[in-house]
Design an enzyme around this catalytic site. Structure first.
Site, PDB file in Angstrom:
ATOM      1  N   HIS A   1      39.627  36.872  32.699  1.00 34.89           N
ATOM      2  CA  HIS A   1      38.604  37.297  34.365  1.00 34.89           C
ATOM      3  C   HIS A   1      37.711  35.919  34.191  1.00 34.89           C
ATOM      4  CE1 HIS A   1      35.694  40.970  35.440  1.00 34.89           C
ATOM      5  NE2 HIS A   1      35.059  38.951  36.063  1.00 34.89           N
TER       6      HIS A   1
ATOM      7  N   HIS B   1      35.291  33.828  37.497  1.00 35.54           N
ATOM      8  CA  HIS B   1      34.891  33.158  38.350  1.00 35.54           C
ATOM      9  C   HIS B   1      34.860  31.429  38.605  1.00 35.54           C
ATOM     10  CE1 HIS B   1      33.283  37.464  38.854  1.00 35.54           C
ATOM     11  NE2 HIS B   1      33.411  37.276  37.700  1.00 35.54           N
TER      12      HIS B   1
ATOM     13  N   LYS C   1      41.993  43.484  42.738  1.00 34.30           N
ATOM     14  CA  LYS C   1      40.627  43.741  41.739  1.00 34.30           C
ATOM     15  C   LYS C   1      39.256  45.039  42.655  1.00 34.30           C
ATOM     16  CE  LYS C   1      36.365  43.159  38.444  1.00 34.30           C
ATOM     17  NZ  LYS C   1      36.073  42.233  38.741  1.00 34.30           N
TER      18      LYS C   1
ATOM     19  N   HIS D   1      35.820  47.013  37.879  1.00 25.76           N
ATOM     20  CA  HIS D   1      34.466  46.793  37.340  1.00 25.76           C
ATOM     21  C   HIS D   1      34.320  47.760  37.237  1.00 25.76           C
ATOM     22  CE1 HIS D   1      30.644  44.434  37.475  1.00 25.76           C
ATOM     23  NE2 HIS D   1      30.460  45.854  36.700  1.00 25.76           N
TER      24      HIS D   1
ATOM     25  N   HIS E   1      36.077  43.063  31.091  1.00 30.02           N
ATOM     26  CA  HIS E   1      34.273  43.117  30.689  1.00 30.02           C
ATOM     27  C   HIS E   1      34.201  44.858  30.233  1.00 30.02           C
ATOM     28  CE1 HIS E   1      33.173  44.582  34.566  1.00 30.02           C
ATOM     29  NE2 HIS E   1      33.377  42.869  35.169  1.00 30.02           N
TER      30      HIS E   1
ATOM     31  N   ASP F   1      34.347  36.139  31.807  1.00 34.25           N
ATOM     32  CA  ASP F   1      33.992  36.660  32.689  1.00 34.25           C
ATOM     33  C   ASP F   1      32.684  35.567  33.347  1.00 34.25           C
ATOM     34  OD1 ASP F   1      32.868  38.287  34.470  1.00 34.25           O
ATOM     35  OD2 ASP F   1      31.836  38.915  33.293  1.00 34.25           O
TER      36      ASP F   1
HETATM   37  C1  NCD Z   1      29.538  38.062  38.111  1.00 35.06           C
HETATM   38  C2  NCD Z   1      29.341  37.307  39.131  1.00 35.06           C
HETATM   39  O1  NCD Z   1      28.728  36.624  39.333  1.00 35.06           O
HETATM   40  O2  NCD Z   1      30.062  36.502  39.775  1.00 35.06           O
HETATM   41  N1  NCD Z   1      28.337  38.702  37.555  1.00 35.06           N
HETATM   42  C3  NCD Z   1      28.681  39.131  36.669  1.00 35.06           C
HETATM   43  O3  NCD Z   1      27.863  39.338  35.194  1.00 35.06           O
HETATM   44  N2  NCD Z   1      29.295  39.006  35.771  1.00 35.06           N
HETATM   45  C4  NCD Z   1      30.595  39.508  38.709  1.00 35.06           C
HETATM   46  C5  NCD Z   1      30.874  40.851  37.947  1.00 35.06           C
HETATM   47  O4  NCD Z   1      32.312  39.976  37.298  1.00 35.06           O
HETATM   48  O5  NCD Z   1      29.962  41.170  37.430  1.00 35.06           O
HETATM   49 ZN    ZN Z   2      33.367  39.420  36.312  1.00 37.94          ZN
END
Ligand code: NCD
Ligand code: ZN
Length: 350
Positions: free
Chosen positions: A13, A15, A99, A136, A174, A246
């Protein structure tokens, strides 16, 4: 234990963002992980296989020279996703999951699903072709307390969803509560990712002597009893729980603001953070399976064959790292770490 050598892990997971931001953060992940499930919440989101193919090419182009990394792509589910897109996704080979974000739940989720029941035809198609659904898992109902939104999601949406689609493979992303842990253990075809911040910190961290925006992520950190339940799950040896950082980069001024963004940045030192969490309960022997085996097993991919080494040594996390025009404040910035990953290239030379 002074050194720990394990199979190279993957991040299930992550970003990565896009453009200059992608170029700034990708080397950190590539250093630690062989593969990552890349979240689709760009602006605008990655909604089609064509979007995912183009994004994948941009990620591949940003990999530092001489290094190997495989981005595993995801599609962003919207009210308008079609069953045909699911067929195309499965055929693509590089789209590994879809997702689900509830509309308005988190960063860049404006295109998210307004009512999960609208997606039933898509879920049917996913169940049919066996494409995992990544959740999520929080309700966005403002009437539900911030700290209860994951629990409410299980009761209102996840249990009914799994009753309707028992063979749909789901990753509860998460997870942050003992309620989620219990649910995952009880349900068939459901696994979960766990972040380093939820294993290491409880909600007090957000308010330690003042407001600490770099500990704010979604789902928000919970009470200590929940952290302990997550730590127990992660170190239990259950294949239902695996690594997903995450890691979610936001520029410093986006976090340190009157309305700060959600997300913790851990790509820099994820394995070190996890090692510390596992060591805290004397379970370093369980780290390899959590980080390197159960994820690929769930996604029906081969386990990695390379190895990484973590050394027991103290070092200080930088206060910030460069990030586009701004900077990025990593989790635990300016503080000490007790494990350090050996540089793979140096290890090879040595
Ligand atoms: C994530 C993001 O910034 O893209 N932020 C987070 O707090 N985890 C988005 C997400 O996965 O909820
Ligand atoms: Zn995330």
């Amino acid at each position: 234990m002074q050194t720990l050598t394990i199979t190279r892990p993957d991040d299930w997971h992550l970003h990565l963002r896009d453009g200059e931001a992608l170029k700034a953060v990708l080397p950190h992940t590539v250093r630690q992980f062989a593969r990552a499930i890349v979240m689709p919440n760009l602006k605008p989101p990655v909604r089609t296989v064509a979007d995912a193919a183009a994004y994948r090419d941009r990620i591949l182009a940003a990999i530092p020279a001489g290094q190997r990394f495989e981005p595993l792509m995801t599609l962003y589910l919207t009210d308008n996703t079609t069953p045909q897109e699911i067929t195309r996704a499965k055929e693509s080979q590089f789209v590994k999951a879809v997702k689900y974000y509830p509309a308005g739940a988190t960063t860049n989720s404006d295109f998210g699903v307004t009512d999960i029941r609208k997606c039933n035809r898509v879920f049917e198609a996913m169940q049919e072709v066996d494409l995992p659904l990544l959740l999520h898992g929080e309700v966005t109902d403002q009437g539900v307390d911030m700290f209860d939104r994951e629990k409410a999601f299980i009761e209102r949406h996840l249990i009914p969803l799994k009753e309707q689609f028992p063979n749909l493979r789901v990753v509860f992303e998460h997870v942050t509560t003992s309620d989620a842990v219990q649910y995952v253990l009880s349900a068939n075809n459901v696994a979960a990712t766990i972040t380093p911040q939820h294993l290491l910190y409880n909600r007090n961290a957000i308010f330690q002597g003042g407001i600490r925006p770099h500990f704010y992520c979604l789902p928000v950190l919970k009470r200590e009893e929940h952290r302990l339940a997550l730590l127990q799950a992660a170190t239990s040896g259950s294949p239902k729980f695996f690594l997903g950082t995450d890691s979610a980069p936001h520029p410093r001024d986006g976090k340190e603001s009157s309305c700060g963004c959600a997300g913790c940045y851990s790509a820099l030192h994820a394995m070190e953070l996890y090692a510390e969490a596992f060591e805290s309960v004397d379970a370093l022997d369980k780290l390899e399976a959590f980080a390197s085996f159960y994820g690929p097993d769930f996604y029906q991919l081969p386990r990695n064959t390379e190895q990484i080494t973590l050394n027991k040594t103290t070092w200080r996390v930088p206060d910030e790292v460069p990030f586009t025009e701004s900077s990025l404040v990593p989790l635990r910035a300016g503080q000490e770490m007790t494990w350090q990953m050996a540089d793979a290239n140096l290890a090879k030379e040595g």
